[in-house]
Design a protein around this motif. Structure first.
Motif, PDB file in Angstrom:
ATOM      1  N   UNK A 186      -9.107   6.907   8.001  1.00  0.00           N
ATOM      2  CA  UNK A 186      -7.805   6.696   7.516  1.00  0.00           C
ATOM      3  C   UNK A 186      -7.662   4.962   7.702  1.00  0.00           C
ATOM      4  N   UNK A 187      -7.279   4.457   6.584  1.00  0.00           N
ATOM      5  CA  UNK A 187      -6.995   2.786   6.616  1.00  0.00           C
ATOM      6  C   UNK A 187      -5.394   2.832   6.694  1.00  0.00           C
ATOM      7  N   UNK A 188      -4.886   2.114   7.565  1.00  0.00           N
ATOM      8  CA  UNK A 188      -3.490   2.300   7.804  1.00  0.00           C
ATOM      9  C   UNK A 188      -2.988   0.581   7.139  1.00  0.00           C
ATOM     10  N   UNK A 189      -2.146   0.970   6.391  1.00  0.00           N
ATOM     11  CA  UNK A 189      -1.563  -0.418   5.916  1.00  0.00           C
ATOM     12  C   UNK A 189       0.232  -0.135   5.833  1.00  0.00           C
ATOM     13  N   UNK A 190       0.856  -1.246   5.998  1.00  0.00           N
ATOM     14  CA  UNK A 190       2.316  -1.433   6.121  1.00  0.00           C
ATOM     15  C   UNK A 190       2.984  -0.769   4.729  1.00  0.00           C
ATOM     16  N   UNK A 191       2.632  -0.931   3.701  1.00  0.00           N
ATOM     17  CA  UNK A 191       3.452  -0.537   2.577  1.00  0.00           C
ATOM     18  C   UNK A 191       4.676  -1.630   2.479  1.00  0.00           C
ATOM     19  N   UNK A 210      -9.462   6.943   3.150  1.00  0.00           N
ATOM     20  CA  UNK A 210      -7.996   7.189   2.533  1.00  0.00           C
ATOM     21  C   UNK A 210      -7.096   5.940   3.007  1.00  0.00           C
ATOM     22  N   UNK A 211      -6.351   5.658   2.449  1.00  0.00           N
ATOM     23  CA  UNK A 211      -5.108   4.747   2.715  1.00  0.00           C
ATOM     24  C   UNK A 211      -3.561   5.170   2.955  1.00  0.00           C
ATOM     25  N   UNK A 212      -3.121   5.048   4.020  1.00  0.00           N
ATOM     26  CA  UNK A 212      -1.646   5.385   3.880  1.00  0.00           C
ATOM     27  C   UNK A 212      -0.902   4.578   4.776  1.00  0.00           C
ATOM     28  N   UNK A 213       0.392   4.896   4.895  1.00  0.00           N
ATOM     29  CA  UNK A 213       1.596   3.860   5.673  1.00  0.00           C
ATOM     30  C   UNK A 213       2.044   4.444   7.079  1.00  0.00           C
TER      31      UNK A 213
END
Ligand code: HPA
Length: 274
Positions: A186-191, A210-213
């Motif tokens: 899981x690749x975390x981003x701020x959004x 996968x990428x999520x906030x």
């Protein structure tokens, strides 16, 4: 600062322990579009976030966050219905406040769910990805600041952030239930904006599936406290795709809700054997 956080945590925990006999061993956080799972809990008590001392309050209109105490699959559970995201403007410490409260209430295992965009070419919309690791380069680490020694060590180990044993058990459960599951990072981003085509590509190249906030900061805070984490994503959109790449929040919620029953049955069976 750190003693201030600890004081606030203690006040919230004291409040929640008052006239509440439930001693939860399992904590659950439900992601976007995945809230229906809370209906399976045999509820003993529900408390609105706004009534709990120092709890962050959801900024999302019409979204009443609450903490649910009850029984599920033979275990005492505590469930956060409504989580806090970095993009809402909360500090990293605020985001993990409820996780720390659950830890101080005694949970040993934390189950996290989220909606995420797939960048692994073998994934498709509607898939469930069991998270085996995470990467984040722009989410603020919630442990920054003076360490709260009462919660955990200054430099916590993160070699098994999503407990391998729980992952293997979940894979067995999925096989038994004939649910096809994927596994990945899981690749975390701020959004809150979704990624550009170039950013999805970057996530893929950097090792994300996968990428999520969400999730990353919660996982770090739980590991800091020695809580075992299991997490799963519902792939609600594909970031890497040839055709038009328009992603809407509505689409994300719809696909999350559609996949929710599969995720719910894996969670329930896993809780039963904890
Ligand atoms: N990117 C980031 N967060 C998300 C996505 C996405 O594509 N889908 C659901 N949450």
């Amino acid at each position: 600062m750190s003693s201030d956080i600890l004081k606030k945590l203690n006040e919230a925990v004291t409040f929640l322990k008052k006239d509440n006999s439930n001693n939860p061993t399992v904590g659950i956080v439900l992601g976007s579009g995945l809230g229906k799972f809370a209906e399976d809990i045999e509820v003993e008590k529900e408390i609105a976030y706004k009534d709990i001392p120092h709890f962050p309050v959801s900024t999302v209109e019409g979204h009443q966050g609450k903490i649910i105490f009850g029984n599920l699959a033979g275990k005492k559970v505590v469930c956060l219905s409504g989580r806090f995201h970095y993009y809402e403007g909360y500090s990293a410490q605020e985001i993990v406040f409820p996780i720390r409260v659950m830890g101080m209430l005694g949970i040993k295992t934390l189950l996290l769910s989220n909606a995420a965009g797939g960048v692994n070419a073998n994934f498709k919309v509607g898939d469930i990805m069991l998270i085996n690791d995470h990467i984040s380069i722009d989410m603020v680490n919630p442990l920054i600041g003076k360490n709260i020694n009462e919660l955990g060590p200054r430099f916590p180990d993160m070699s098994d952030p999503y407990k391998r044993e729980l992952l293997l058990q979940a894979k067995e459960i999925a096989k038994k239930l004939k649910i096809d599951v994927k596994e990945g990072v899981y690749f975390g981003v701020t959004g809150p904006s979704y990624e550009t085509r170039a950013e999805y590509k970057m996530v893929q190249v950097m090792g994300g599936d996968a990428v999520g906030m969400s999730t990353v900061q919660e996982c770090i805070a739980a590991n800091h406290m020695g809580i075992s984490v299991f997490a799963a994503s519902v792939i609600t959109d594909m970031g890497i795709r040839e055709e038009d790449n328009i992603i809407t929040h509505e689409e994300v919620l719809q696909y999350a809700a559609e996949a929710e029953p599969k995720l719910a049955s894996i969670f329930k069976e896993l809780i039963a054997i904890l």
